[in-house]
Design an enzyme around this catalytic site. Structure first.
Site, short mmCIF file in Angstrom:
data_model
loop_
_atom_site.label_atom_id
_atom_site.label_comp_id
_atom_site.label_asym_id
_atom_site.label_seq_id
_atom_site.Cartn_x
_atom_site.Cartn_y
_atom_site.Cartn_z
N ASP A 119 45.71 34.85 39.75
CA ASP A 119 44.73 35.49 39.79
C ASP A 119 45.02 37.31 40.16
O ASP A 119 45.97 36.93 40.94
CB ASP A 119 43.40 35.50 40.00
CG ASP A 119 42.49 36.56 39.03
OD1 ASP A 119 42.64 37.75 38.04
OD2 ASP A 119 41.24 36.84 38.91
N ASN A 125 47.68 39.55 38.98
CA ASN A 125 48.67 40.00 38.50
C ASN A 125 48.48 41.72 38.85
O ASN A 125 49.33 42.40 39.06
CB ASN A 125 49.85 39.88 37.53
CG ASN A 125 50.00 38.08 37.70
OD1 ASN A 125 50.01 38.16 38.33
ND2 ASN A 125 50.17 37.81 36.24
N HIS A 164 52.68 40.95 36.08
CA HIS A 164 53.12 39.60 35.59
C HIS A 164 54.61 39.25 35.29
O HIS A 164 54.69 38.00 35.89
CB HIS A 164 52.79 39.98 34.18
CG HIS A 164 51.36 40.14 33.46
ND1 HIS A 164 50.49 39.68 33.90
CD2 HIS A 164 50.90 40.25 32.81
CE1 HIS A 164 49.63 39.75 33.35
NE2 HIS A 164 49.38 40.63 32.99
N TRP A 173 43.62 36.63 25.07
CA TRP A 173 43.60 36.90 23.42
C TRP A 173 42.74 38.66 23.44
O TRP A 173 43.71 39.46 22.84
CB TRP A 173 43.37 36.10 22.10
CG TRP A 173 44.50 34.81 22.19
CD1 TRP A 173 43.77 34.02 22.50
CD2 TRP A 173 45.76 35.04 22.32
NE1 TRP A 173 44.57 32.61 22.53
CE2 TRP A 173 45.95 33.06 21.78
CE3 TRP A 173 46.74 35.43 21.60
CZ2 TRP A 173 47.23 32.92 21.79
CZ3 TRP A 173 47.95 35.08 21.81
CH2 TRP A 173 47.94 34.05 21.16
N LEU A 231 56.87 15.27 38.98
CA LEU A 231 55.73 16.40 39.11
C LEU A 231 55.68 17.12 37.74
O LEU A 231 56.67 16.99 36.82
CB LEU A 231 56.44 17.66 39.19
CG LEU A 231 54.70 19.07 39.58
CD1 LEU A 231 53.75 18.98 40.17
CD2 LEU A 231 55.78 20.75 39.98
N ARG A 280 41.92 29.58 43.39
CA ARG A 280 41.82 31.03 42.83
C ARG A 280 42.45 32.06 43.91
O ARG A 280 42.09 32.53 44.39
CB ARG A 280 40.58 30.79 42.41
CG ARG A 280 40.60 32.73 41.36
CD ARG A 280 39.73 32.89 40.76
NE ARG A 280 39.58 33.88 39.85
CZ ARG A 280 38.90 33.64 38.46
NH1 ARG A 280 38.46 32.74 38.49
NH2 ARG A 280 39.19 35.17 37.75
N ARG A 298 35.14 32.96 41.23
CA ARG A 298 35.06 32.27 39.70
C ARG A 298 35.68 31.35 38.70
O ARG A 298 36.72 31.03 39.59
CB ARG A 298 35.04 32.96 38.80
CG ARG A 298 33.97 33.51 38.75
CD ARG A 298 33.71 35.37 37.22
NE ARG A 298 35.46 35.88 37.79
CZ ARG A 298 35.49 37.54 37.82
NH1 ARG A 298 35.16 37.65 39.06
NH2 ARG A 298 37.28 38.19 37.79
N SER A 356 36.26 30.65 35.64
CA SER A 356 36.43 30.98 34.36
C SER A 356 36.56 30.25 33.78
O SER A 356 37.77 30.80 32.71
CB SER A 356 37.40 32.27 34.74
OG SER A 356 37.65 32.85 35.44
C1 FPP Z 1 45.78 36.98 35.77
O1 FPP Z 1 46.27 38.09 36.34
C2 FPP Z 1 47.46 36.52 35.37
C3 FPP Z 1 46.97 36.23 34.13
C4 FPP Z 1 46.12 36.32 32.57
C5 FPP Z 1 48.58 35.90 33.72
C6 FPP Z 1 49.14 35.04 34.81
C7 FPP Z 1 50.55 35.31 34.71
C8 FPP Z 1 51.31 34.49 34.93
C9 FPP Z 1 51.40 34.30 36.17
C10 FPP Z 1 53.48 35.13 34.76
C11 FPP Z 1 53.53 34.25 33.35
C12 FPP Z 1 54.01 33.13 33.39
C13 FPP Z 1 54.94 31.95 33.32
C14 FPP Z 1 54.30 30.88 33.28
C15 FPP Z 1 55.42 32.47 32.92
P1 FPP Z 1 45.25 39.51 35.50
O2 FPP Z 1 46.18 40.33 34.50
O3 FPP Z 1 44.09 39.35 35.33
O4 FPP Z 1 45.47 40.82 37.10
P2 FPP Z 1 44.07 41.79 37.70
O5 FPP Z 1 42.67 40.53 37.59
O6 FPP Z 1 44.70 42.04 39.26
O7 FPP Z 1 44.39 42.59 36.29
#
Ligand code: FPP
Length: 246
Positions: free
Chosen positions: A21, A23, A38, A70, A132, A189, A195, A197
């Site tokens: 979490d 990104n 991401h 989604w 793994l 997390r 959370r 989630s």
């Molecule tokens: C949560 O951060 C992350 C995601 C919903 C997607 C996870 C994706 C990746 C780690 C990258 C791509 C993965 C692969 C396997 C290629 P958020 O967007 O909810 O962050 P925020 O809470 O700060 O908005």
């Protein structure tokens, strides 16, 4: 500074699960678009997979895309799906070189064709690997997984394959997406959120939970080592008393 050498190899978590979490916030802090986060999150995935191989963790499950994700803006969903497909194509050789067996949990039929194709290919090509086991949770929701299990068990009861009196934890477990994966020992997390989630609700019944403020793109081997050392210092009682364990 702690390193991999400080980890007790006899007390490794057998199954490590991570809710990646932060990104979006990571990108925002840098004045960039969420998808930039991401992209860097995907780089962190590669590094953490390699670290788990080095450490000797047998099972790693990453929450990459939930059923609820989604509902994000179309551009973000499309970019995540493209990123997934390109990363899998790119990392196939890393998986083969590191003896990583790749698989997924979740409703992957709902993913775009290109992502589905890469998943199938990487899953098949790495199926004989014995190191793994890397599992990506994609279009995954724990409640949906449980609903699905109940439906499948009900059909078997109706067809006299299972009798309702015999339904137990083993039978339920055998009908989950994770039927061939042990329960989670350590759940991490990132990003300071406390959370679950809708992630692996059944499988985390006795997991140790570890929360860190680090945003996912900044999560690295050093932080993983800290989380595992923290886990190794905990007393896992599984309902027993401390005295019984000693
Ligand atoms: C949560 O951060 C992350 C995601 C919903 C997607 C996870 C994706 C990746 C780690 C990258 C791509 C993965 C692969 C396997 C290629 P958020 O967007 O909810 O962050 P925020 O809470 O700060 O908005």
């Amino acid at each position: 500074m702690n390193t991999i050498e400080n980890i007790d190899k006899d007390k490794l978590p057998q199954h490590l699960a991570i809710i990646m979490d932060g990104n979006g916030r990571w990108a925002k802090q840098k004045g960039k678009m969420r998808v930039f986060g991401h992209e860097h999150g995907a780089k962190a995935v590669k590094k953490i997979v390699e670290s788990c191989v080095k450490i000797g963790v047998p099972y790693l499950t990453l929450y990459a895309f939930s059923t609820e994700n989604w509902n994000r803006p179309k551009f973000e969903v499309d970019t995540l799906m493209k990123l997934l497909a390109t990363q899998l194509k790119k990392e196939l050789n890393t998986f083969l070189d590191n003896n990583v067996r790749f698989n997924t949990i979740g409703n992957i039929d709902s993913l775009p064709k290109k992502a589905f194709k890469e998943i199938t290919e990487v899953t098949n090509k790495t199926s004989g690997n014995t190191g793994l086991t890397l599992t990506l949770a994609l279009s995954y929701g724990a409640r949906e997984e449980l609903v699905n299990a109940v439906k499948n068990i009900s059909v078997k009861v109706k067809n006299n394959i299972i009798s309702s009196e015999n339904i137990d934890e083993i039978i339920i477990n055998n009908h989950l997406y994770t039927h061939n994966i042990p329960d989670v020992d350590l759940l991490i997390r990132t990003s300071g959120e406390h959370r679950i989630s809708n992630f692996l609700l059944w499988q985390i019944a006795y997991a140790e939970l570890y929360f860190t403020n680090v945003l996912w793109p900044d999560f690295n081997e050093q932080q993983l080592v800290e989380a595992i050392l923290n886990y190794q210092n905990r007393e896992r009682r599984f309902g027993k008393t401390s005295e019984q364990l000693n």
